[in-house]
Design an enzyme around this catalytic site. Structure first.
Site, short mmCIF file in Angstrom:
data_model
loop_
_atom_site.label_atom_id
_atom_site.label_comp_id
_atom_site.label_asym_id
_atom_site.label_seq_id
_atom_site.Cartn_x
_atom_site.Cartn_y
_atom_site.Cartn_z
N TRP A 1 6.40 -15.35 -7.65
CA TRP A 1 5.34 -14.94 -8.33
C TRP A 1 5.31 -13.42 -8.95
O TRP A 1 4.45 -13.30 -9.81
CB TRP A 1 4.06 -14.98 -7.32
CG TRP A 1 4.39 -14.36 -6.11
CD1 TRP A 1 4.66 -14.97 -4.94
CD2 TRP A 1 4.09 -13.06 -5.55
NE1 TRP A 1 4.80 -14.04 -3.63
CE2 TRP A 1 4.33 -12.81 -4.26
CE3 TRP A 1 3.85 -11.85 -6.34
CZ2 TRP A 1 4.20 -11.86 -3.69
CZ3 TRP A 1 3.77 -10.76 -5.90
CH2 TRP A 1 4.03 -10.50 -4.48
N ASN A 2 6.36 -12.84 -8.55
CA ASN A 2 6.30 -11.24 -8.92
C ASN A 2 6.61 -11.15 -10.38
O ASN A 2 6.22 -10.49 -10.90
CB ASN A 2 7.22 -10.53 -7.96
CG ASN A 2 8.76 -10.74 -7.96
OD1 ASN A 2 8.85 -12.00 -8.03
ND2 ASN A 2 9.55 -9.91 -7.67
N LYS B 1 9.58 -25.59 -10.63
CA LYS B 1 8.67 -25.58 -9.69
C LYS B 1 8.12 -24.06 -9.54
O LYS B 1 8.63 -23.08 -8.68
CB LYS B 1 8.86 -26.00 -8.26
CG LYS B 1 7.64 -26.32 -7.49
CD LYS B 1 7.71 -24.85 -6.66
CE LYS B 1 6.15 -24.86 -5.98
NZ LYS B 1 5.68 -23.57 -5.40
N GLY C 1 13.46 -16.27 -4.44
CA GLY C 1 12.39 -15.83 -3.75
C GLY C 1 12.60 -15.02 -2.34
O GLY C 1 13.71 -14.43 -2.46
N GLU D 1 18.94 -16.10 -5.40
CA GLU D 1 18.77 -14.47 -5.33
C GLU D 1 17.40 -14.29 -4.47
O GLU D 1 16.42 -14.63 -4.73
CB GLU D 1 18.38 -13.93 -6.64
CG GLU D 1 18.30 -12.43 -6.58
CD GLU D 1 18.27 -11.94 -8.20
OE1 GLU D 1 19.00 -12.03 -8.84
OE2 GLU D 1 16.91 -11.44 -8.50
N LEU D 2 17.58 -13.91 -3.38
CA LEU D 2 16.69 -13.53 -2.16
C LEU D 2 16.19 -12.00 -2.17
O LEU D 2 16.27 -11.28 -2.87
CB LEU D 2 17.17 -14.23 -1.01
CG LEU D 2 17.75 -15.48 -1.23
CD1 LEU D 2 18.26 -16.15 0.10
CD2 LEU D 2 16.68 -16.47 -1.53
N CYS E 1 12.21 -7.66 -5.16
CA CYS E 1 13.31 -7.62 -4.18
C CYS E 1 14.47 -6.64 -4.70
O CYS E 1 15.05 -6.47 -3.63
CB CYS E 1 14.04 -9.11 -4.34
SG CYS E 1 14.63 -9.37 -6.19
N GLU F 1 12.53 -6.27 4.50
CA GLU F 1 11.99 -6.24 3.12
C GLU F 1 10.23 -5.99 3.39
O GLU F 1 9.76 -7.02 3.90
CB GLU F 1 12.45 -7.34 2.39
CG GLU F 1 11.68 -7.28 0.84
CD GLU F 1 12.10 -8.45 0.02
OE1 GLU F 1 12.80 -8.16 -1.14
OE2 GLU F 1 12.17 -9.55 0.44
#
Length: 479
Positions: A150-151, A174, A227, A249-250, A283, A382
């Protein structure tokens, strides 16, 4: 309220059971858009359409024609960027000036990826038998399931979708249920650009239903996820059951290493922007600042002064640098981490809560911790908020050791005018992306992605093309 529908097989449709949910504007705290709440049936409908488009349309067979469509799409995004930025800001509360920059970057991904796909060379390895000739080339997977956060949904979608589509795959997207609307705005441009029906599909809904169904669908050949680390673990578990490859990518806990020979003005400005941009909800936030001891106090004083001047307010105001936190749950998480930091002995030098005199309940001031050690929770987890920890170091080796003392490995930055040192330190930092005298910069030609608990695989660049294709070896006996 605005009303949206899902985009499946070239048509705008409601959820299979007619259910919907709303998007809440973090600034007005009012529901502003209604979105279909999909389920497994909607995912199956979208994946089936994507599978048909891959097998039956011209899409995967004609790289040059694909490129023309993707470039038209880039042109349409360029002319619609202001609308997309406004919608994204309403969804997630980020400053509109920041959203404009993010949305203005999207077209470049859809121009670079087809240029690479159209010109990527095959290889002709020579084996032991002179009568056999071989060609090794890269082919698309088929249907790729993409989940976005969402960012920064629009730009992060483009990192996955552009190389996936340019390579000849079809996609089912999605978006996060927190901020799905800018993705649906992008989908409005798909038909006009000339995509065959079913090549691009968007299914909205909640992760535990729509996301899980996308991961489990037998016709999805590869997954791409951006996410949280916790979400990435769930996606990887689903993928492992079907032996489906994943690129993800986390989260991150990025370190900025500041040496005495840095450009102080440029460095301090970047350090503050590094943990306050997107209200820290990124992130790649520079949430750990490691400063060589002789200039530690000077850098800290300048950071505190700059942080106090960060303008917090209405995201639509051009003067605003930080808007509200996106959700009440995220705000509670930030507060909890700050409280833990204090309990463990950290000292809050600025911020730590709402700005003085703030009337909006979702504002959180830029927060700087000192008197911390790298084993503290706020230096290891985080936070996803405007919080950073400043620590001194004495040697280059110590700085690298602290930077690498984390379970994450997404990004980092080195601030120095010594070229030899820049090479040594960037080589030693364990992270997927490392900047020198810069931070959070990117380009469609550059690979991005993490290591360790920050994920695996790469997006963008040549590496992004590799992720969205698989190797096929054709061997021909000529005699």
């Amino acid at each position: 309220m605005d009303s949206y529908r899902m985009y499946v097989d070239g048509a705008w449709v409601d959820a299979a059971d007619g259910r919907s949910f709303t998007s809440n504007d973090p600034w007005t705290l009012q529901d502003w858009a209604e979105i279909p709440e999909g389920d497994e049936r909607d995912v199956d409908r979208a994946v089936s359409a994507a599978g048909r488009a891959f097998e039956e349309s011209w899409w995967r067979h004609d790289a040059r024609r694909r490129g023309a469509v993707l470039r038209r799409f880039a042109d349409l995004v360029e002319t619609s960027a202001e609308r997309i930025a406004e919608v994204e800001s309403r969804d997630n509360g980020k400053a509109l000036t920041e959203e404009r920059a993010a949305c203005a970057a999207i077209p470049a991904y859809f121009r670079h990826a087809p240029a690479l796909a159209e010109s990527y060379p095959d290889s002709a390895p020579r084996g032991g038998d002179p009568n056999v000739r071989a060609v090794t080339h890269r082919v698309p997977y088929g249907v790729i399931g993409i989940q976005t956060p969402w960012n920064t949904p629009g730009q992060l979608l483009s990192q996955s979708a552009a190389p996936a589509l340019a390579a000849g795959n079809t996609i089912v997207v999605k978006p996060s249920e927190v901020a799905p609307c800018s993705t649906l705005e992008l989908a409005r441009l798909v038909e006009e650009a000339g995509f065959p029906a079913g090549v691009v599909n968007v299914v909205t809904g909640f992760g535990q239903v729509v996301g899980a169904a996308l991961c489990a669908h037998p016709r999805v050949a590869k997954l791409a996820f951006t996410g949280s680390t916790q979400g990435g673990v769930l996606v990887a578990e689903h993928a492992a059951r079907r032996l489906v490859p994943v690129v993800m990518e986390l989260g991150g806990k990025s370190a900025n290493i500041v040496f005495t020979d840095c450009d102080l003005d440029r460095t301090v400005d970047a350090l503050v922007r590094g943990f306050t941009v997107a209200s820290g909800q990124t992130c790649m936030a520079g949430s750990r600042v490691l400063v060589e001891r002789p200039i530690h106090d000077l850098v800290l004083d300048r950071m505190l002064d700059a942080a106090a001047k960060v303008r917090i307010g209405d995201p639509r105001d051009p003067a605003t640098a930080m808007g509200p936190i996106a959700t009440e749950a995220q705000l509670a998480k930030i507060r909890q981490f700050v409280a833990i930091g204090v309990e463990e002995g950290g000292r809050v030098r600025c911020g730590g809560g709402p700005p003085e005199g703030a009337e909006h309940p979702r504002f959180f001031a830029p927060t700087v911790f000192t008197d911390v050690t790298n084993d503290m929770t706020i230096c290891q987890e985080e936070i996803f908020g405007p919080v950073c920890a400043v620590m001194p170091f004495d040697t280059e080796e110590a700085a690298v050791r602290i930077a690498n003392d984390t379970r994450y490995g997404l990004s980092g930055a080195v601030w120095t005018s010594d070229l030899a040192r820049a090479h040594r330190v960037t080589d030693a930092i364990r992270a997927g992306v490392v900047w020198v005298n810069d931070q959070r910069a990117g380009d469609p030609a550059f690979a991005t992605g993490g290591t360790a608990m920050s994920g695996y695989g790469r997006l963008s660049g040549v590496e992004g093309h590799h992720e969205m294709t698989q190797v096929k070896s054709v061997q021909m006996r000529i005699a």
